[in-house]
Design a protein around this motif. Structure first.
Motif, PDB file in Angstrom:
ATOM      1  N   ALA A   1       0.825  -1.210   0.000  1.00  0.00           N
ATOM      2  CA  ALA A   1       0.000   0.000   0.000  1.00  0.00           C
ATOM      3  C   ALA A   1       0.855   1.255   0.000  1.00  0.00           C
TER       4      ALA A   1
ATOM      5  N   GLN B   1      -5.391  -0.598   1.471  1.00  0.00           N
ATOM      6  CA  GLN B   1      -5.474   0.830   1.729  1.00  0.00           C
ATOM      7  C   GLN B   1      -4.169   1.314   2.335  1.00  0.00           C
ATOM      8  N   ASN B   2      -3.938   2.608   2.265  1.00  0.00           N
ATOM      9  CA  ASN B   2      -2.783   3.194   2.926  1.00  0.00           C
ATOM     10  C   ASN B   2      -2.846   2.845   4.407  1.00  0.00           C
TER      11      ASN B   2
END
Length: 211
Positions: A148, A199-200
């Motif tokens: 990510a 996701q980050n």
């Protein structure tokens, strides 16, 4: 379009590969550090080329011991495997128990696969006494968080079809057949598995979601 995708993927892999210590620099280490039976695990991160001879021989011996008869079934080539483990693009995550003893490792690389930038998990080996305690999942979590943070599309792994334990492990952690996986009638004895959509991880942590 294909060339444009390939160029973009190569650029992302180039940028990711420039991180000398990506786990520390990008804060990608998994927040999980306790096994299912309560032991605290720590991790060391290093390039394959920085491994001491002692650490390298330990990793190679663990691979041979864990793979066992599977090595012979595939016509195992020791020199080829040694070169793969020591490749200049290969990086290690080494798991240490509460006594500081090495108990497992995974190797990974940033690569372009089918015009897509990916984190390739090349090996994941854990001592038998420490298997099924969540350590492999911790290392996969770190690779996924790294994916990510470096804008890689997915994490990939190649698994022998007759290695039921490894297939079960990756499936348990959400890995499915990749688009590059050989067809059932190909006659090949391996499967390409992947997981994407990460996701980050810093954002996920900050909003309090489960990571």
């Amino acid at each position: 379009l294909q060339q444009e995708m390939s160029n973009k993927a190569e650029k992302l892999v180039e940028i990711a590969s420039q991180h000398m210590k990506p786990m520390e620099e990008l804060d990608c280490e998994t927040p999980r550090s306790t096994t299912t039976d309560g032991e605290t695990i720590k991790f060391d991160y290093m390039w394959a080329t920085d491994l001491s001879d002692e650490d390298f021989e330990w990793a190679f011996a663990l691979f041979k011991a864990n793979m066992g008869a599977m090595n012979h079934e595939e016509g195992f080539d020791e020199n080829s495997k040694r070169n793969e483990l020591r490749a200049t693009t290969s990086r290690f995550i080494i798991a240490l128990n509460s006594k500081g003893e090495k108990i497992g490792y995974t190797t990974y690389r940033f690569v372009v696969d089918q015009n897509i930038p990916v984190v390739k998990c090349a090996d994941l080996q854990i001592l038998p006494d420490y298997q099924k305690k969540g350590i492999g999942g911790m290392m996969l979590d770190t690779l996924e968080r790294l994916s990510a943070e470096t804008s890689m599309t997915k994490v990939m792994a190649t698994v022998f079809l007759y290695n039921a334990a490894s297939l079960g492990f990756f499936h348990k952690h959400g890995y499915v057949s990749d688009v590059t996986c050989p067809s059932d009638d190909s006659g090949l004895s391996y499967a390409n598995l992947s997981k994407h959509g990460f996701q980050n991880c810093r954002f996920v942590d900050e909003v309090g979601r489960k990571v």
